[in-house]
Each structure stands twice: as structure tokens, then as C-alpha cells.
Design a protein around this motif. Sequence first.
Motif, PDB file in Angstrom:
ATOM      1  N   GLU A 146      -5.186  53.167  33.715  1.00 42.77           N
ATOM      2  CA  GLU A 146      -6.076  53.956  35.051  1.00 42.77           C
ATOM      3  C   GLU A 146      -6.517  53.473  36.420  1.00 42.77           C
ATOM      4  N   ILE A 147      -7.205  52.696  35.991  1.00 43.79           N
ATOM      5  CA  ILE A 147      -7.472  52.224  37.440  1.00 43.79           C
ATOM      6  C   ILE A 147      -6.550  51.027  37.913  1.00 43.79           C
ATOM      7  N   GLU A 148      -5.488  50.011  37.346  1.00 44.82           N
ATOM      8  CA  GLU A 148      -4.475  49.639  38.274  1.00 44.82           C
ATOM      9  C   GLU A 148      -3.461  50.919  38.709  1.00 44.82           C
ATOM     10  N   GLY A 149      -3.768  51.635  37.862  1.00 39.81           N
ATOM     11  CA  GLY A 149      -2.496  52.734  38.392  1.00 39.81           C
ATOM     12  C   GLY A 149      -3.241  53.522  40.091  1.00 39.81           C
ATOM     13  N   ILE A 150      -4.714  53.452  40.244  1.00 39.73           N
ATOM     14  CA  ILE A 150      -5.251  53.529  41.722  1.00 39.73           C
ATOM     15  C   ILE A 150      -5.076  52.757  42.948  1.00 39.73           C
ATOM     16  N   ARG A 151      -5.277  51.278  41.980  1.00 40.10           N
ATOM     17  CA  ARG A 151      -4.823  50.734  42.789  1.00 40.10           C
ATOM     18  C   ARG A 151      -3.731  50.040  43.474  1.00 40.10           C
ATOM     19  N   ALA A 152      -3.022  50.649  42.560  1.00 42.17           N
ATOM     20  CA  ALA A 152      -1.447  50.215  43.132  1.00 42.17           C
ATOM     21  C   ALA A 152      -1.451  51.290  44.166  1.00 42.17           C
ATOM     22  N   LEU A 153      -1.651  53.182  44.283  1.00 40.92           N
ATOM     23  CA  LEU A 153      -1.695  53.507  44.931  1.00 40.92           C
ATOM     24  C   LEU A 153      -2.117  53.674  46.212  1.00 40.92           C
ATOM     25  N   ALA A 154      -3.175  52.722  45.939  1.00 47.73           N
ATOM     26  CA  ALA A 154      -4.031  52.254  47.289  1.00 47.73           C
ATOM     27  C   ALA A 154      -3.656  51.531  48.181  1.00 47.73           C
ATOM     28  N   GLU A 155      -3.025  50.206  47.477  1.00 45.14           N
ATOM     29  CA  GLU A 155      -2.146  49.757  48.384  1.00 45.14           C
ATOM     30  C   GLU A 155      -1.362  49.966  49.090  1.00 45.14           C
ATOM     31  N   ALA A 156       0.237  51.140  48.278  1.00 43.82           N
ATOM     32  CA  ALA A 156       1.198  51.770  48.995  1.00 43.82           C
ATOM     33  C   ALA A 156       0.247  52.902  49.988  1.00 43.82           C
ATOM     34  N   PHE A 157      -0.428  53.833  49.623  1.00 41.38           N
ATOM     35  CA  PHE A 157      -0.729  54.501  50.766  1.00 41.38           C
ATOM     36  C   PHE A 157      -2.270  54.428  51.435  1.00 41.38           C
ATOM     37  N   PRO A 158      -3.010  53.460  52.009  1.00 39.30           N
ATOM     38  CA  PRO A 158      -3.129  53.039  52.594  1.00 39.30           C
ATOM     39  C   PRO A 158      -3.954  53.996  53.731  1.00 39.30           C
ATOM     40  N   GLY A 159      -5.067  54.256  53.742  1.00 37.11           N
ATOM     41  CA  GLY A 159      -5.730  55.466  54.234  1.00 37.11           C
ATOM     42  C   GLY A 159      -5.783  57.193  53.946  1.00 37.11           C
ATOM     43  N   HIS A 160      -4.797  56.646  52.465  1.00 36.73           N
ATOM     44  CA  HIS A 160      -4.985  59.058  52.158  1.00 36.73           C
ATOM     45  C   HIS A 160      -6.411  58.568  51.429  1.00 36.73           C
ATOM     46  N   PRO A 161      -7.236  59.353  51.118  1.00 34.36           N
ATOM     47  CA  PRO A 161      -8.325  59.539  49.904  1.00 34.36           C
ATOM     48  C   PRO A 161      -7.812  59.654  48.460  1.00 34.36           C
ATOM     49  N   LEU A 162      -8.244  58.912  47.973  1.00 33.02           N
ATOM     50  CA  LEU A 162      -7.729  59.280  46.479  1.00 33.02           C
ATOM     51  C   LEU A 162      -9.023  59.412  45.305  1.00 33.02           C
ATOM     52  N   ARG A 163      -8.397  60.665  44.623  1.00 34.42           N
ATOM     53  CA  ARG A 163      -9.342  60.752  43.460  1.00 34.42           C
ATOM     54  C   ARG A 163      -8.279  60.628  42.033  1.00 34.42           C
TER      55      ARG A 163
END
Length: 418
Positions: free
Chosen positions: A198-215
Motif C-alpha cells: 500500500e506504501i507503493e500505491g501511495i508513492r505511485a500516487l504522489a509521483e503521478a499527482f504532485p501537489g495533491h494532498p494524499l491520505r
Amino acid sequence: MKIRDVVLTPVAFADAPLLNVMGVHEPFALRSVVQVACDDGVVGLGESYGDAAFLGEVRKVLPELAGHDIFDLPGLKRIIARTLAGTVLTDEHGLIGGFSIRKTIASVYSLFEVACLDAQGQFLGRPVADLLGGKAREAVDFSAYLFYKYGAHLDAEADSWGEILTPEALVGSAQRMVDEYGFRSIKLKGGVFAPEQEIEGIRALAEAFPGHPLRIDPNAAWTPETSIRVAAELDGVLEYLEDPTPGIEGMARVAREASMPLATNMCVVNFGDLEPAFRARAIGVLLSDHHFWGGMRDTQALSVACESFGVGLSMHSNSHLGISLAAMVHVAAATPHLTYACDTHWPWKTADVIEPGVLNFAGGAVAVPDRPGLGITLDQDALARAHEDYVRCGLTKRDDVTYMRRYTPGFEPNTARW
Ligand SMILES: O=C([O-])C(=O)C[C@H](O)[C@@H](O)C(=O)[O-]
Ligand SMILES: [Mg+2]
């Protein structure tokens, strides 16, 4: 403005096979719709849970409401407290914390409070947000609520989202939600796979959507030690970490080490939980939810308590229809301290019971309807169809665990597993 008649309609609507700590969503989600008809023809609307236990409590209250003034909300609460007399509803899927007499009354009261406020607004010609003190914002921000999911329900064709089990598929689903709704923040429902995945999933989201707050919200699937490790690995990546571990004590332990705020809709679920949670500094953000926090006005009271103790406010969601979305928008707009983007399951459903056109997403936000009351219109034909679906589907409660066992025999919920 007296109540003449109240009609309760259980409904079901198609839901996707969304995964969580308890298993997988069944093909239909259940809700209840209430129409509170007043003696001058105004009809107020409310929406809440649709499981049999909740409906049973609501049905006890119905005969007590005729003749009650819709402006007398304390009286409404007294009627409900007296009628339910000590019943404790239990929420078997367990994702919104424990239940108590107070929470049972709060949940049943909320359904009718929303309908009365809708009727009050229609009577006065003012939006519900105005009755709650006025709009602190013109539009309410929501986050893209991502789930891991199977491609199809058992014995059914794949839905339009397909299977979402990999970081690539997560990013694809986020892209679709951002494209269609304009969401500017993203939440991932976790507790499905081992934390590393799930950390991998969050990292992929962080990379694809810079500037979008993630939870990420694993619904308490992790031990405090695992939660501390995940928090360290996602340092600087998450806006908040939601319910990593069970209980106020466990959360407080994690909060002492984590760099980001912890959020909850599981360990602080009624007013009695505030003092121990605040004292232990267990949370930095609380997810409100008018459906179980006692309605819209108590959500505002909750907001004042959170603000006083330096705790932020966000909003929780379950699978819901348009009446609930309208209520969420009005209360969030009229609650200045509710500054985090709210959760919503909205993108996962394909039908509704209200007429379209009023609640529209633009830039991830829904503008507060400026029409009287909640500002929405019930579609009676759609309501009838949703009731037929309720009868036909045969479900009487949410049971993600048993349904998951049909995909994976022997499945056990992942609670505190990692
Ligand atoms: O924030 C949360 O904990 C939820 O949204 C709880 C829900 O029950 C969610 O897990 C779901 O719909 O599977
Ligand atoms: Mg949560």
C-alpha cells in the motif's frame, strides 16, 4: 409547521466490489430515505443507513411524529430518546467504531433532523446552510476516494472501473476521478494488502499527482509499531494518516512518533470520546459524519470542540445517495472549521433517487445549492426503482466479510493483522 405524515423507504443501489479491511462490498448498498410531510404540503427529505437493525429503530419512532412542530428539534430528540429507550444498535461491519445508546439516538435523530431542516428551509425560502448560520464557503471540496477493487462481482460482468489491485491501476482510477470530478486531494482505502504494497500505491500516487494532498486509511489494520514504521516511510508524503491502528491509546502511541497528523472515524465516534482523545493527543484531525454524530447542528458543535483543542475537521462517508450529499454540502459549507476536503463515495455509484442537475462537481467541489431547504428534488420513480432493488436484492445488512469468503474461502478480516 406540524408533521402530518412520515414515509420511510428502504432502498438499494448497485455498488462496486470495493475492498477494505473487512472484505468486499456486496453488489448492492443499502440506504433509507425518509419523507417528512408537513400539514402545508412541504416535504422534507433525509437519508441514512439501510440495514434492518437501523430501519427497525427508525420504524419505532415513525408513529410518534405526527403533530410534531418541525422547528422543535430538542423536542424531536426527546421523542426519539424516549422511544428508543436504551437500545444499542451495533454496526457489524465495524468501520465507524463502537456503538452506544447515545450513538444510536444520534444516528436515528440525524435522519429526521436533516428532513426537518430541509422542511424548515423550504418553509422559510432559505437554504439549509443559512439555517445553520450561513455559508463559510460557496463550494465544498471533496477528495477522490480510491479503493482497491475486484474487476467484477461474482457471476457478473466487469464494471467500468475494472480491476484495481496494482499501483498502476490505482493511478489510473485516480486519473479518471480527477478528470471527471476535478478532485484536488486523494484518499486511498487501505488495510487490504500488506503495508509495503500500500506504501507503493501511495508513492505511485504522489509521483503521478504532485501537489495533491494524499491520505491513506487502513481502518486500523496495523499494529502501533507497523503504523509508526509506515508513518516514517511516508514522511512528507501524507496530508494525514487515517486510523492506522485501533483505539485511542494505540493512536496516541503512533501520534507521538508520526510527523503527519493522525485522523479518525473509528476511535472518536461520540462526544464522550473527545476528552480522552484530546487529553492523549491521539488525533490531529477528526472525521465528522452527520449521520452518526447527531445531525448537522451537532456536527457544528463538534467543530467548535475540535477548534478549541487545535484538532482539524474533515468528513467521513459511507456509500450514499444524493440526499446525503446535499446534507454533507450544506453542513460543511456552514462549518468554518471544516477545512479538509471531505470524503465521498459518490463516484462509485451509477444511480440516484434525486433529480440530477443540482449537485455538480467542479474542481473537486460541489457548490452549495441556493434553493430553499437542501435544494434537491426527490425523483419518485427512481425511488420506487431503488426500493424494488432493495426488495429484489434480498440484503438486510452490510456484510463485507461473508461476501469476501465467496471470493476467498476462509477469509478473515484484516483488523490489526499487520
Ligand atoms: O473512512 C472510512 O473509514 C470509511 O469510509 C468506512 C467505509 O465503510 C469504507 O471503508 C467502505 O465503504 O468500505
Ligand atoms: Mg476512515
